[in-house]
Scaffold this motif. Sequence first.
Motif, PDB file in Angstrom:
ATOM      1  N   THR A  12     -18.878  -2.756  10.134  1.00 17.17           N
ATOM      2  CA  THR A  12     -19.427  -4.093   9.931  1.00 17.17           C
ATOM      3  C   THR A  12     -18.171  -4.417   9.655  1.00 17.17           C
ATOM      4  OG1 THR A  12     -19.945  -4.083   7.994  1.00 17.17           O
ATOM      5  CG2 THR A  12     -22.014  -3.388  10.353  1.00 17.17           C
ATOM      6  N   VAL A  13     -16.863  -4.629  10.719  1.00 17.92           N
ATOM      7  CA  VAL A  13     -15.786  -4.961  10.299  1.00 17.92           C
ATOM      8  C   VAL A  13     -15.219  -4.666   8.740  1.00 17.92           C
ATOM      9  CG1 VAL A  13     -14.039  -7.134  10.273  1.00 17.92           C
ATOM     10  CG2 VAL A  13     -16.083  -6.688  12.001  1.00 17.92           C
ATOM     11  N   VAL A  14     -15.757  -4.932   7.023  1.00 19.57           N
ATOM     12  CA  VAL A  14     -15.346  -6.103   6.412  1.00 19.57           C
ATOM     13  C   VAL A  14     -15.347  -4.063   5.094  1.00 19.57           C
ATOM     14  CG1 VAL A  14     -15.438  -6.806   4.248  1.00 19.57           C
ATOM     15  CG2 VAL A  14     -15.057  -8.006   6.030  1.00 19.57           C
ATOM     16  N   THR A  15     -15.364  -3.291   5.234  1.00 16.43           N
ATOM     17  CA  THR A  15     -14.608  -2.214   4.184  1.00 16.43           C
ATOM     18  C   THR A  15     -15.026  -2.512   2.265  1.00 16.43           C
ATOM     19  OG1 THR A  15     -15.057  -0.902   6.357  1.00 16.43           O
ATOM     20  CG2 THR A  15     -14.575   0.954   4.342  1.00 16.43           C
ATOM     21  N   THR A  16     -13.620  -2.806   2.578  1.00 22.99           N
ATOM     22  CA  THR A  16     -12.958  -3.028   1.103  1.00 22.99           C
ATOM     23  C   THR A  16     -12.533  -4.460   0.747  1.00 22.99           C
ATOM     24  OG1 THR A  16     -10.858  -2.231   1.780  1.00 22.99           O
ATOM     25  CG2 THR A  16     -12.340  -0.535   1.184  1.00 22.99           C
ATOM     26  N   ALA A  17     -12.448  -4.721  -0.168  1.00 29.29           N
ATOM     27  CA  ALA A  17     -11.668  -6.056  -0.330  1.00 29.29           C
ATOM     28  C   ALA A  17     -11.085  -6.092  -1.772  1.00 29.29           C
ATOM     29  CB  ALA A  17     -12.935  -6.975  -0.341  1.00 29.29           C
ATOM     30  N   GLY A  18     -10.183  -7.271  -2.081  1.00 28.94           N
ATOM     31  CA  GLY A  18      -9.202  -7.322  -3.629  1.00 28.94           C
ATOM     32  C   GLY A  18      -9.209  -8.566  -3.412  1.00 28.94           C
ATOM     33  N   GLU A  19      -8.955  -8.931  -4.381  1.00 20.16           N
ATOM     34  CA  GLU A  19      -7.601  -9.762  -4.727  1.00 20.16           C
ATOM     35  C   GLU A  19      -6.421  -9.456  -4.530  1.00 20.16           C
ATOM     36  OE1 GLU A  19      -8.602 -12.680  -8.068  1.00 20.16           O
ATOM     37  OE2 GLU A  19     -10.569 -12.040  -7.721  1.00 20.16           O
ATOM     38  N   VAL A  20      -5.464 -10.433  -4.394  1.00 22.25           N
ATOM     39  CA  VAL A  20      -4.188 -10.311  -4.136  1.00 22.25           C
ATOM     40  C   VAL A  20      -3.118 -11.098  -5.295  1.00 22.25           C
ATOM     41  CG1 VAL A  20      -2.051 -10.643  -2.671  1.00 22.25           C
ATOM     42  CG2 VAL A  20      -4.563 -10.050  -1.450  1.00 22.25           C
ATOM     43  N   ASP A  21      -2.699 -10.791  -6.219  1.00 23.73           N
ATOM     44  CA  ASP A  21      -2.028 -11.074  -6.845  1.00 23.73           C
ATOM     45  C   ASP A  21      -0.378 -12.081  -6.971  1.00 23.73           C
ATOM     46  OD1 ASP A  21      -0.646 -11.415  -9.288  1.00 23.73           O
ATOM     47  OD2 ASP A  21      -0.177  -9.127  -9.590  1.00 23.73           O
ATOM     48  N   ILE A  30      -5.740  -2.651  -0.658  1.00 33.46           N
ATOM     49  CA  ILE A  30      -7.114  -2.581   0.642  1.00 33.46           C
ATOM     50  C   ILE A  30      -8.072  -2.742  -0.541  1.00 33.46           C
ATOM     51  CG2 ILE A  30      -6.077  -2.238   2.165  1.00 33.46           C
ATOM     52  CD1 ILE A  30      -7.889   0.221   2.370  1.00 33.46           C
ATOM     53  N   GLY A  31      -8.071  -2.936  -1.039  1.00 33.93           N
ATOM     54  CA  GLY A  31      -9.313  -3.196  -2.650  1.00 33.93           C
ATOM     55  C   GLY A  31     -10.276  -1.839  -2.915  1.00 33.93           C
ATOM     56  N   ARG A  32     -11.532  -2.417  -2.600  1.00 35.95           N
ATOM     57  CA  ARG A  32     -12.196  -1.102  -3.437  1.00 35.95           C
ATOM     58  C   ARG A  32     -13.470  -1.885  -2.370  1.00 35.95           C
ATOM     59  NH1 ARG A  32     -11.536  -3.308  -9.439  1.00 35.95           N
ATOM     60  NH2 ARG A  32     -10.477  -1.582 -10.043  1.00 35.95           N
ATOM     61  N   PRO A  33     -14.103  -0.667  -2.165  1.00 35.61           N
ATOM     62  CA  PRO A  33     -15.820  -1.142  -1.393  1.00 35.61           C
ATOM     63  C   PRO A  33     -16.492  -2.264  -1.249  1.00 35.61           C
ATOM     64  CG  PRO A  33     -15.815   1.913  -2.487  1.00 35.61           C
ATOM     65  CD  PRO A  33     -14.236   0.340  -3.163  1.00 35.61           C
ATOM     66  N   ILE A  34     -16.672  -2.878  -0.585  1.00 31.79           N
ATOM     67  CA  ILE A  34     -17.779  -3.634  -0.648  1.00 31.79           C
ATOM     68  C   ILE A  34     -19.789  -2.780  -0.971  1.00 31.79           C
ATOM     69  CG2 ILE A  34     -16.694  -4.781   0.833  1.00 31.79           C
ATOM     70  CD1 ILE A  34     -18.935  -4.446   2.594  1.00 31.79           C
ATOM     71  N   SER A  35     -19.786  -3.357  -1.598  1.00 29.39           N
ATOM     72  CA  SER A  35     -21.617  -3.059  -1.762  1.00 29.39           C
ATOM     73  C   SER A  35     -22.084  -2.949  -0.767  1.00 29.39           C
ATOM     74  CB  SER A  35     -22.712  -4.812  -2.367  1.00 29.39           C
ATOM     75  OG  SER A  35     -22.391  -5.096  -3.172  1.00 29.39           O
ATOM     76  N   ASN A  36     -22.869  -1.173  -1.076  1.00 26.84           N
ATOM     77  CA  ASN A  36     -23.544  -0.333  -0.028  1.00 26.84           C
ATOM     78  C   ASN A  36     -22.505   0.596   1.100  1.00 26.84           C
ATOM     79  OD1 ASN A  36     -26.519  -1.191  -0.580  1.00 26.84           O
ATOM     80  ND2 ASN A  36     -26.005  -2.671   0.520  1.00 26.84           N
ATOM     81  N   THR A  37     -21.570   0.459   0.695  1.00 29.81           N
ATOM     82  CA  THR A  37     -20.374   1.170   1.555  1.00 29.81           C
ATOM     83  C   THR A  37     -19.786   2.073   0.649  1.00 29.81           C
ATOM     84  OG1 THR A  37     -19.920  -1.101   2.160  1.00 29.81           O
ATOM     85  CG2 THR A  37     -18.384   0.891   2.294  1.00 29.81           C
TER      86      THR A  37
END
Length: 183
Positions: A12-21, A30-37
């Motif tokens: 479903t396209v987005v798997t991980t997310a993280g803020e960019v410094d 590329i961040g950490r896993p989103i919920s239910n991932t």
Amino acid sequence: PVVNHYGPTEYTVVTTAGEVDAGASSDPPIGRPISNTRVYVLDPGRRPVPQGVAGELYVGGAGLARGYLKRPDLTAERFVPDPFSPEPGGRLYRTGDLVRYRSDRSLDFLGRADQQVKLRGYRIEPGEIESRLESYPQIEQAAVLAREDEPGEKRLVAYAVRRAGSSVTVGELRDRLAEALPG
């Protein structure tokens, strides 16, 4: 804040997310896993690797696709049993992406584990084109790669070695490839 999202279409396209410094001097994670991932960084034997060690990224969870339409062979290759799932029949998607865990458990993207390239939004396996070229009796060896001679103008380039005593034109090879492969 700017958020970096990572994810294959198979999840479903987005798997991980993280803020960019904004002040960072290196590529953003590329961040950490989103919920239910669930994400795993695994070695070629599908064993977890320690922090800082490169491995292939596998993803699973609620957003995982069922597979590829009318491609059971590719589905079986890329959607594999999940040995870590508490649910019977759980599966993971082998992304083909190389990553590593940072000390804060966010992920660094390192590149591809295979030769896949992305061109105009499409994922392309140069090896499939090489194999097709080498299936022609006139071709002994072939190599395909993505080149970007002008910034922003990426294209595929094929190099072929003719068999001794044979002849084939570039136009003939293009026509044959067009019959067998998508544009």
